[in-house]
Design a protein around this motif. Structure first.
Motif, PDB file in Angstrom:
ATOM      1  N   ALA A  21       0.806  -1.217   0.000  1.00 25.82           N
ATOM      2  CA  ALA A  21       0.000   0.000   0.000  1.00 25.82           C
ATOM      3  C   ALA A  21       0.842   1.272   0.000  1.00 25.82           C
ATOM      4  O   ALA A  21       0.304   2.358   0.003  1.00 25.82           O
ATOM      5  N   ASP A  22       2.170   1.154  -0.021  1.00 25.76           N
ATOM      6  CA  ASP A  22       3.032   2.328   0.084  1.00 25.76           C
ATOM      7  C   ASP A  22       3.392   2.971  -1.252  1.00 25.76           C
ATOM      8  O   ASP A  22       4.216   3.854  -1.303  1.00 25.76           O
ATOM      9  N   ASP A  23       2.785   2.541  -2.353  1.00 31.75           N
ATOM     10  CA  ASP A  23       3.141   3.102  -3.650  1.00 31.75           C
ATOM     11  C   ASP A  23       2.278   4.298  -4.032  1.00 31.75           C
ATOM     12  O   ASP A  23       2.386   4.805  -5.135  1.00 31.75           O
ATOM     13  N   ASP A  24       1.458   4.777  -3.123  1.00 32.79           N
ATOM     14  CA  ASP A  24       0.599   5.921  -3.389  1.00 32.79           C
ATOM     15  C   ASP A  24       1.379   7.215  -3.220  1.00 32.79           C
ATOM     16  O   ASP A  24       2.360   7.286  -2.499  1.00 32.79           O
ATOM     17  N   CYS A  25       0.912   8.256  -3.896  1.00 33.48           N
ATOM     18  CA  CYS A  25       1.486   9.589  -3.716  1.00 33.48           C
ATOM     19  C   CYS A  25       0.798  10.239  -2.522  1.00 33.48           C
ATOM     20  O   CYS A  25      -0.408  10.093  -2.329  1.00 33.48           O
ATOM     21  N   THR A  26       1.560  10.974  -1.747  1.00 34.04           N
ATOM     22  CA  THR A  26       1.017  11.562  -0.519  1.00 34.04           C
ATOM     23  C   THR A  26       1.130  13.086  -0.495  1.00 34.04           C
ATOM     24  O   THR A  26       1.077  13.690   0.565  1.00 34.04           O
ATOM     25  N   ASP A  27       1.276  13.699  -1.664  1.00 33.86           N
ATOM     26  CA  ASP A  27       1.387  15.154  -1.727  1.00 33.86           C
ATOM     27  C   ASP A  27       0.078  15.798  -1.292  1.00 33.86           C
ATOM     28  O   ASP A  27      -1.001  15.366  -1.717  1.00 33.86           O
TER      29      ASP A  27
END
Length: 128
Positions: A21-27
């Motif tokens: 689940a860590d491949d998302d962008c978090t900007d």
């Protein structure tokens, strides 16, 4: 019935789900640049952009690169840095001697992305 192996297997499966689940962008959304800025950058490099959409907090681009290969790429929406790219090579017009290595043009954090007011993207580095 052997409950212990089942419980152990399920707990390992649940723990491993967080890894993917860590491949998302978090900007933060307030820092996002307009999609048009990304389109300008890619078209300046010879891409034909077919679609830009938001997926998992990233800009997902589908289109053709400057060599005519189908491309699906993800970019961070605030910095417009390349996060991931998938290329499907067009082999229809290829010869046996053609080299299919693909050069990825990536936007580095040290180089500013174009602004809507500027209207023109700045030249980018090629990463091989």
């Amino acid at each position: 019935m052997k409950i212990k192996p089942i419980v152990l297997s399920l707990s390992l499966l649940a723990m491993s789900a967080g890894v993917f689940a860590d491949d998302d962008c978090t900007d933060p959304v307030a820092d996002w640049q307009p999609r048009e800025n990304l389109r300008l950058q890619l078209e300046e490099q010879g891409w034909t952009v077919q679609r830009i959409k938001v997926d998992d907090g990233c800009y997902e681009v589908k289109g053709l690169d400057s060599n005519g290969h189908r491309v699906k790429a993800e970019f961070a929406p605030a910095s417009l840095n390349l996060m991931e790219i998938k290329v499907k090579i067009n082999r229809e017009d290829a010869k046996d001697t053609d080299d299919f290595r693909h050069t990825i043009e990536r936007f580095t954090k040290s180089e500013p992305a174009p602004t809507a007011a500027a209207g023109q993207a700045q030249p980018k580095q090629k990463v091989q």
